[in-house]
Design an enzyme around this catalytic site. Structure first.
Site, short mmCIF file in Angstrom:
data_model
loop_
_atom_site.label_atom_id
_atom_site.label_comp_id
_atom_site.label_asym_id
_atom_site.label_seq_id
_atom_site.Cartn_x
_atom_site.Cartn_y
_atom_site.Cartn_z
N ASP A 126 0.83 -1.21 0.00
CA ASP A 126 0.00 0.00 0.00
C ASP A 126 0.86 1.27 0.00
O ASP A 126 1.94 1.27 0.58
CB ASP A 126 -0.92 -0.02 1.23
CG ASP A 126 -2.05 0.98 1.11
OD1 ASP A 126 -2.39 1.37 -0.03
OD2 ASP A 126 -2.59 1.38 2.15
N ASN A 181 1.26 3.41 -3.00
CA ASN A 181 1.74 3.84 -4.33
C ASN A 181 1.17 5.20 -4.72
O ASN A 181 1.87 6.07 -5.24
CB ASN A 181 1.32 2.85 -5.42
CG ASN A 181 1.99 1.51 -5.28
OD1 ASN A 181 2.94 1.37 -4.51
ND2 ASN A 181 1.51 0.51 -6.00
N GLY A 182 -0.13 5.36 -4.49
CA GLY A 182 -0.80 6.60 -4.89
C GLY A 182 -0.22 7.79 -4.14
O GLY A 182 0.12 8.82 -4.74
N ARG A 183 -0.08 7.64 -2.82
CA ARG A 183 0.47 8.75 -2.02
C ARG A 183 1.90 9.07 -2.45
O ARG A 183 2.30 10.22 -2.50
CB ARG A 183 0.42 8.39 -0.53
CG ARG A 183 -0.92 8.70 0.11
CD ARG A 183 -1.09 8.01 1.43
NE ARG A 183 -1.34 6.57 1.24
CZ ARG A 183 -1.28 5.68 2.21
NH1 ARG A 183 -0.95 6.05 3.43
NH2 ARG A 183 -1.54 4.41 1.95
N ASN A 237 -10.95 -2.56 -5.13
CA ASN A 237 -10.22 -1.62 -6.00
C ASN A 237 -10.91 -1.40 -7.35
O ASN A 237 -10.60 -0.43 -8.04
CB ASN A 237 -8.78 -2.09 -6.24
CG ASN A 237 -7.87 -1.96 -5.04
OD1 ASN A 237 -6.94 -2.76 -4.85
ND2 ASN A 237 -8.12 -0.98 -4.20
N ARG A 272 -12.23 2.10 -8.07
CA ARG A 272 -11.35 3.25 -8.35
C ARG A 272 -11.65 3.85 -9.72
O ARG A 272 -12.29 3.19 -10.57
CB ARG A 272 -9.89 2.80 -8.29
CG ARG A 272 -9.49 2.47 -6.86
CD ARG A 272 -8.01 2.37 -6.71
NE ARG A 272 -7.68 2.09 -5.33
CZ ARG A 272 -6.47 2.19 -4.82
NH1 ARG A 272 -5.46 2.53 -5.60
NH2 ARG A 272 -6.26 1.94 -3.54
C1 IPE Z 1 -5.31 -2.74 -0.10
O1 IPE Z 1 -4.99 -1.41 -0.29
C2 IPE Z 1 -5.34 -3.47 -1.41
C3 IPE Z 1 -4.05 -3.64 -2.06
C4 IPE Z 1 -2.88 -3.33 -1.57
C5 IPE Z 1 -4.12 -4.25 -3.37
P1 IPE Z 1 -6.14 -0.29 -0.41
O2 IPE Z 1 -5.45 1.00 -0.56
O3 IPE Z 1 -7.11 -0.66 -1.45
O4 IPE Z 1 -6.84 -0.41 1.01
P2 IPE Z 1 -7.77 0.63 1.79
O5 IPE Z 1 -8.86 1.01 0.84
O6 IPE Z 1 -6.93 1.79 2.16
O7 IPE Z 1 -8.25 -0.10 2.99
C1 IPE Z 2 -1.63 0.17 -3.27
O1 IPE Z 2 -1.37 1.53 -3.35
C2 IPE Z 2 -1.81 -0.47 -4.61
C3 IPE Z 2 -3.18 -0.84 -4.94
C4 IPE Z 2 -4.21 -0.76 -4.14
C5 IPE Z 2 -3.42 -1.33 -6.26
P1 IPE Z 2 -2.55 2.58 -3.34
O2 IPE Z 2 -2.90 2.88 -4.74
O3 IPE Z 2 -3.66 2.13 -2.48
O4 IPE Z 2 -1.82 3.83 -2.69
P2 IPE Z 2 -2.44 4.86 -1.65
O5 IPE Z 2 -2.94 4.09 -0.47
O6 IPE Z 2 -3.55 5.56 -2.37
O7 IPE Z 2 -1.30 5.75 -1.31
MG MG Z 3 -4.08 2.41 -0.50
#
Ligand code: IPE
Ligand code: IPE
Ligand code: MG
Length: 251
Positions: A17, A19-21, A65, A68
Site C-alpha cells: 500500500d 503507491n498513490g500517495r 479496488n 477506483r
Molecule cells: C489494499 O490497499 C489493497 C491492495 C494493496 C491491493 P487499499 O489502498 O485498497 O486499502 P484501503 O482502501 O486503504 O483499505
Molecule cells: C496500493 O497503493 C496499490 C493498490 C491498491 C493497487 P494505493 O494505490 O492504495 O496507494 P495509496 O494508499 O492511495 O497511497
Molecule cells: Mg491504499
C-alpha cells in the site's frame, strides 16, 4: 541474507500500500506510483527468494479496488501485462513459479492471457511460489467455498458433517498454499482491507510506515528480524513450547 537471520517465515504475504500517495507527494499521477511500486516488487521477490522464503503472496488488486477511477484501473491492468512480460525470464531463472489467487476471471482478457502465459512459462519453478492476489477479496473467497460446499452436498458428493475448518480452507483460492506466517503492510495503515482473513489467523503482522515504492530489501530484512523475535505459541504456553523444543534425551 539467510545466514544473518535466525528464523525465516515460510509464507510471507504483503499488502503493498502507498503507491498513490508516493506519486501525489511528488506531483505525479497515481499510476506513476504503481509503476514505481513494481520495482519494489522485483526487489522483494529477489529478497524473499534469496532468504529461502517458500511462498510469497502479494496483494496487487482487491475486489474493492474495482471502484477506483477507470483510468487508474486500466493503468493497473496494463502494468500487470508489462510485469508478466518483463519478469518472466528472471522468474524462470530463479526457479520461481507464479500463481494467482482471487478472481482472475474478472480481469480483462489481455491481462488474463499475459498472466496465463506467465503461469505456464514458470510452472517448473520449485524454489518459491509467487502468488498474485488479483480481484481478491477474503470474504468473497470464503463465500465461494461455502457455495461450493452447498453444491457438493446437493449433488450428494459430501455430507454436511464433512464440512469443517479444513474443508473450507482447502477450497479457498489459497487451497494449495500454507497459511501465511508473516503479513507485512506498508503505507502506514494498520488494517487488513479484506486480505487473507481465513488464512491469517496465526500470522504475525508487521506494519511499516514506508510507502510501497520506498520498501526495499533492507526493509524486508527488518521485517524478518522482527519476525525472528516473535514467539509463536499457537494457543500453547511458553513453557510448553520450550519443553517441545528440547531434545528428548535431555528430558
Ligand atoms: C489494499 O490497499 C489493497 C491492495 C494493496 C491491493 P487499499 O489502498 O485498497 O486499502 P484501503 O482502501 O486503504 O483499505
Ligand atoms: C496500493 O497503493 C496499490 C493498490 C491498491 C493497487 P494505493 O494505490 O492504495 O496507494 P495509496 O494508499 O492511495 O497511497
Ligand atoms: Mg491504499
Amino acid at each position: 541474507m539467510s545466514e544473518l537471520l535466525q528464523k525465516i517465515p515460510r509464507h510471507v504475504a504483503i499488502i503493498m500500500d502507498g503507491n498513490g500517495r508516493w506519486a501525489v507527494q511528488r506531483g505525479l499521477a497515481r499510476h506513476r506510483g504503481h509503476r514505481e511500486g513494481a520495482k519494489s516488487v522485483r526487489e522483494v521477490v529477489r529478497g524473499c527468494r534469496s532468504a529461502g522464503v517458500q511462498y510469497l503472496t502479494l496483494y496487487a488488486f482487491s475486489l474493492a479496488n474495482w471502484a477506483r477511477p477507470k483510468t487508474e484501473v486500466t493503468a493497473l491492468m496494463r502494468l500487470l501485462v508489462h510485469f508478466a512480460r518483463r519478469e518472466v525470464a528472471e522468474l524462470r531463472e530463479r526457479e520461481i513459479s507464479v500463481g494467482v489467487i482471487g478472481r482472475p476471471e474478472d480481469l480483462p482478457p489481455v491481462t488474463r492471457r499475459a498472466l496465463q502465459e506467465l503461469i505456464e512459462k514458470t510452472s517448473s519453478g520449485t524454489r518459491m511460489r509467487l502468488s498474485l492476489a488479483l480481484s481478491y477479496g477474503g470474504r468473497n473467497d470464503i463465500a465461494r467455498a461455502a457455495r461450493e460446499a452447498a453444491e457438493q452436498v446437493r449433488r450428494g458428493e459430501i455430507t454436511p458433517e464433512q464440512i469443517d475448518e479444513g474443508w473450507i480452507r482447502a477450497h479457498l483460492s489459497t487451497g494449495d498454499l500454507p497459511d501465511p506466517d508473516l503479513v507485512i503492510r506498508t503505507g502506514g495503515e494498520q488494517r487488513f482491507s479484506d486480505f487473507l482473513a481465513y488464512e491469517s489467523v496465526y500470522a504475525e503482522f508487521f506494519f511499516s510506515d514506508l510507502l510501497w515504492p520506498q520498501f526495499n530489501e533492507t526493509s524486508l530484512i527488518e521485517a524478518f528480524q522482527w519476525y525472528g523475535t516473535r514467539e509463536r505459541r499457537f494457543g500453547k504456553t511458553s513453557a510448553q513450547l520450550q519443553a517441545e523444543a528440547e531434545p528428548s534425551d535431555s528430558r
